[in-house]
Design a protein around this motif. Structure first.
Motif, PDB file in Angstrom:
ATOM      1  N   LEU A   1      -0.626  -3.722  -5.615  1.00 63.48           N
ATOM      2  CA  LEU A   1      -0.100  -2.374  -5.390  1.00 63.48           C
ATOM      3  C   LEU A   1      -1.247  -1.365  -5.374  1.00 63.48           C
ATOM      4  N   ALA A   2      -1.609  -0.920  -4.156  1.00 56.03           N
ATOM      5  CA  ALA A   2      -2.722   0.009  -3.966  1.00 56.03           C
ATOM      6  C   ALA A   2      -2.192   1.389  -3.607  1.00 56.03           C
ATOM      7  N   VAL A   3      -2.867   2.435  -4.081  1.00 53.00           N
ATOM      8  CA  VAL A   3      -2.390   3.806  -3.907  1.00 53.00           C
ATOM      9  C   VAL A   3      -3.511   4.691  -3.368  1.00 53.00           C
TER      10      VAL A   3
ATOM     11  N   ALA B   1       0.859  -1.186   0.000  1.00 54.72           N
ATOM     12  CA  ALA B   1       0.000   0.000   0.000  1.00 54.72           C
ATOM     13  C   ALA B   1       0.890   1.228   0.000  1.00 54.72           C
ATOM     14  N   LEU B   2       0.637   2.141  -0.924  1.00 51.54           N
ATOM     15  CA  LEU B   2       1.380   3.403  -0.995  1.00 51.54           C
ATOM     16  C   LEU B   2       0.472   4.543  -0.574  1.00 51.54           C
ATOM     17  N   LEU B   3       0.850   5.223   0.494  1.00 50.78           N
ATOM     18  CA  LEU B   3       0.086   6.371   0.986  1.00 50.78           C
ATOM     19  C   LEU B   3       0.883   7.638   0.728  1.00 50.78           C
ATOM     20  N   ASP B   4       0.329   8.521  -0.076  1.00 50.98           N
ATOM     21  CA  ASP B   4       0.952   9.801  -0.410  1.00 50.98           C
ATOM     22  C   ASP B   4       0.451  10.851   0.572  1.00 50.98           C
ATOM     23  N   VAL B   5       1.319  11.323   1.475  1.00 53.02           N
ATOM     24  CA  VAL B   5       0.899  12.343   2.434  1.00 53.02           C
ATOM     25  C   VAL B   5       1.488  13.712   2.092  1.00 53.02           C
TER      26      VAL B   5
ATOM     27  N   PRO C   1       0.680  16.678  -4.390  1.00 60.60           N
ATOM     28  CA  PRO C   1       0.445  15.257  -4.664  1.00 60.60           C
ATOM     29  C   PRO C   1       0.781  14.871  -6.103  1.00 60.60           C
ATOM     30  N   SER C   2       2.011  14.427  -6.328  1.00 63.21           N
ATOM     31  CA  SER C   2       2.442  14.065  -7.676  1.00 63.21           C
ATOM     32  C   SER C   2       2.311  12.573  -7.955  1.00 63.21           C
ATOM     33  N   ILE C   3       1.993  11.792  -6.940  1.00 63.38           N
ATOM     34  CA  ILE C   3       1.946  10.336  -7.093  1.00 63.38           C
ATOM     35  C   ILE C   3       0.968   9.877  -8.181  1.00 63.38           C
TER      36      ILE C   3
ATOM     37  N   VAL D   1       4.867   5.014   3.138  1.00 60.52           N
ATOM     38  CA  VAL D   1       4.360   6.378   3.267  1.00 60.52           C
ATOM     39  C   VAL D   1       5.339   7.313   2.564  1.00 60.52           C
ATOM     40  N   ASP D   2       4.868   7.947   1.500  1.00 57.88           N
ATOM     41  CA  ASP D   2       5.707   8.888   0.762  1.00 57.88           C
ATOM     42  C   ASP D   2       5.442  10.289   1.301  1.00 57.88           C
TER      43      ASP D   2
END
Length: 293
Positions: A106-108, A68-72, A77-79, A150-151
């Motif tokens: 792969l979840a975003v 799981a990718l969490l963009d904080v 937010p470029s993800i 966590v990005d």
């Protein structure tokens, strides 16, 4: 000149020159377009995210893990664009928000999925940012995952404090810290390292990005961002931290991200792709539940 490879054409102006890619000596050189665009000398503001994403894709593919990718990065937010998910939306279900899937494992999740346009500005104070991060952790139906990545944005601000606070009970296995070779970057990274130590987050290691530019023609390396104080290697030696690896500057990484394509698939044999593979497959970088600074 330090930025001119030894096998470069005669009278090459060098990658940092204003005449790079424009002089008569540049005619016929395969790097002409890259040098003329300025890509070989200008830092890319999204490069921190780029390296995080390619490492993430390798973790999910090499180890066949559910990630799981969490963009904080709430304000930048470029993800979604980098992952080729621009225009996707988050759907609400009885069990919460459904993340957007790149692949089955792969979840975003990113605030970028909640904006009506990629150009929309998120102008929020700290409390509202913190509330959104808590909602991402509490209300997203991630399912069963092996790793939560966590990005985070650069720095040590609200987003970092929120993640540390909200995940304190679950535990954060470690942080992967990314820097570039020049001292101005290392100064900021040292602050992030001190932040991690202060809040008791283990540091898995450091990755040096933009670690020289490898010319596709002559294969020589030019130091676009010279490590005047020894770069990440010297810093890691001083602070007793593992250096996980160094990734050379490659404009094709930025192009792949702009197009939402996998750089690892597009140019699998490039020096940068090989560097990513070595980092992920090394013993010291065995995947953890990590926050990428």
């Amino acid at each position: 000149m330090a930025d001119v490879p030894s096998d470069a054409p005669e009278h090459c102006p060098g990658t940092s020159s204003d005449q790079a890619g424009k002089s008569s000596a540049c005619q016929g050189c395969p790097n002409q377009n890259i040098c003329a665009s300025g890509a070989a000398k200008a830092p890319d503001p999204g490069i921190h995210a780029y390296i995080s994403i390619w490492l993430l894709k390798l973790v999910s593919s090499v180890y066949k893990a559910i990630v799981a990718l969490l963009d904080v990065d709430i304000c930048g937010p470029s993800i979604p664009k980098i992952m080729g998910l621009e225009g996707e939306q988050v759907h609400q279900s009885g069990s919460g928000w459904s993340p957007v899937y790149v692949e089955d494992n792969l979840a975003v999740m990113s605030i970028g999925f909640l904006l009506s346009s990629p150009d929309d500005a998120v102008i929020w104070r700290g409390p509202k940012k913190n509330g959104m991060i808590k909602q991402f952790l509490r209300d997203v139906d991630w399912g069963e995952v092996d790793y939560l990545i966590v990005d985070t944005p650069p720095g040590t601000s609200d987003e970092h404090l929120s993640i540390v606070q909200y995940l304190s009970g679950a535990g954060i296995d470690g942080a992967v810290i990314i820097t570039t070779p020049q001292e101005v970057s290392l100064q900021d990274v040292r602050k992030e390292i001190r932040f991690c130590k202060k809040v008791k987050i283990p540091i898995i290691g450091v990755i040096e990005n933009m670690s020289g530019f490898v010319c596709p023609k002559c294969k020589n390396t030019s130091q676009i961002f010279p490590p005047t104080t020894g770069g990440a290697q010297r810093m890691c030696e001083e602070l007793n931290l593992p250096l996980l690896g160094s990734v050379p500057l490659d404009p094709r990484i930025g192009r792949s991200c702009d197009e939402g394509k996998s750089f690892l698939t597009e140019v699998p044999d490039s020096p940068a792709a090989v560097a990513y593979q070595n980092i992920v497959q090394s013993k010291s970088s065995k995947p953890q539940q990590a926050s990428l600074y």
